[in-house]
Design an enzyme around this catalytic site. Structure first.
Site, mmCIF file in Angstrom:
data_model
loop_
_atom_site.group_PDB
_atom_site.id
_atom_site.type_symbol
_atom_site.label_atom_id
_atom_site.label_comp_id
_atom_site.label_asym_id
_atom_site.label_seq_id
_atom_site.Cartn_x
_atom_site.Cartn_y
_atom_site.Cartn_z
ATOM 1 N N THR A 98 0.816 -1.213 0.000
ATOM 2 C CA THR A 98 0.000 0.000 0.000
ATOM 3 C C THR A 98 0.847 1.259 0.000
ATOM 4 O OG1 THR A 98 -1.834 -1.119 1.080
ATOM 5 C CG2 THR A 98 -1.757 1.267 1.317
ATOM 6 N N SER A 117 1.339 -7.158 -0.831
ATOM 7 C CA SER A 117 1.994 -8.194 -0.025
ATOM 8 C C SER A 117 1.237 -9.514 -0.031
ATOM 9 C CB SER A 117 2.231 -7.724 1.410
ATOM 10 O OG SER A 117 1.034 -7.622 2.131
#
Length: 170
Positions: free
Chosen positions: A17, A61
Site C-alpha cells: 500500500t 503483499s
C-alpha cells in the site's frame, strides 16, 4: 555499530500500500504499485544520510511469494550495506520479517509500510519511514525489526492486533 558519513542505507522496495498510486491506464480502476514511496519521502525531507535504492518486486503483499522472499534474502545477504530499510505491504509484512529473521543475517534490517498510500493526504507512510530510519541509526543490535505505528519491535515480538489492524507488542 556506529553510523558514520561513509555508511550507506539500502532501501528496498517490495510494493504494498505504501507504494500504491492512482491508475495510469485509461479505464483503470484499481491502484497500481508505483515508484518507491520511501525514496520520494527521503528526497523530499533531505535526509543527510547516504542511500542506495533497489526494487525486489512491486506487489501487494498478499501476492508476494516464497520466490520473492528468496530474492529479497539474496539482495540483503549479498549487499555491502549493514543497514537496510524494506518497504512492504502490511498484510504479510510479518511473514517476510519471520522469513528473514530465521536467516540470522549480520545486518540491521527494518521492515515498514503504510495503511494508506503515500500519495494520500493523511497517509502514515512518511511517519513510518522516518521512525524506521531513526531506529536504524539508534538500535544497537543487528536483527530484523518492524517499524509501524510509532513502534519499533524485534520481529519475534511484533503482532498485528486482529481488531484494530495496528502492529503491537506480543
Amino acid at each position: 555499530m556506529e553510523l558514520n558519513s561513509s555508511m550507506q542505507v539500502l532501501v528496498i522496495q517490495t510494493g504494498g500500500t505504501i507504494d500504491k498510486d492512482y491508475p495510469k491506464r485509461k479505464g483503470g480502476y484499481a491502484f497500481e504499485i508505483g515508484k518507491s514511496a520511501a525514496r520520494g519521502i527521503i528526497e523530499q525531507h533531505n535526509v543527510p544520510l547516504r542511500f542506495r535504492y533497489e526494487t525486489v518486486c512491486q506487489k501487494d503483499s498478499q501476492d508476494i511469494t516464497d520466490e520473492d522472499r528468496l530474492k529479497l534474502l539474496t539482495v540483503c545477504n549479498d549487499c555491502s550495506e549493514k543497514l537496510i530499510l524494506i518497504t512492504h505491504g502490511t498484510d504479510n509484512l510479518l511473514t517476510t520479517a519471520a522469513f528473514l529473521g530465521h536467516q540470522n543475517l549480520p545486518k540491521r534490517i527494518i521492515l515498514t509500510g503504510a495503511f494508506l498510500p503515500e500519495k494520500f493526504k493523511d497517509s502514515d507512510a512518511a511517519f513510518n519511514v522516518g521512525v524506521a530510519l531513526g531506529a536504524l541509526q539508534c538500535l544497537s543490535s543487528n536483527g530484523i525489526y518492524v517499524a509501524m505505528n510509532g513502534l519499533v519491535l524485534p520481529w519475534r515480538q511484533a503482532m498485528r492486533d486482529p481488531d484494530t489492524g495496528q502492529y503491537v507488542p506480543k
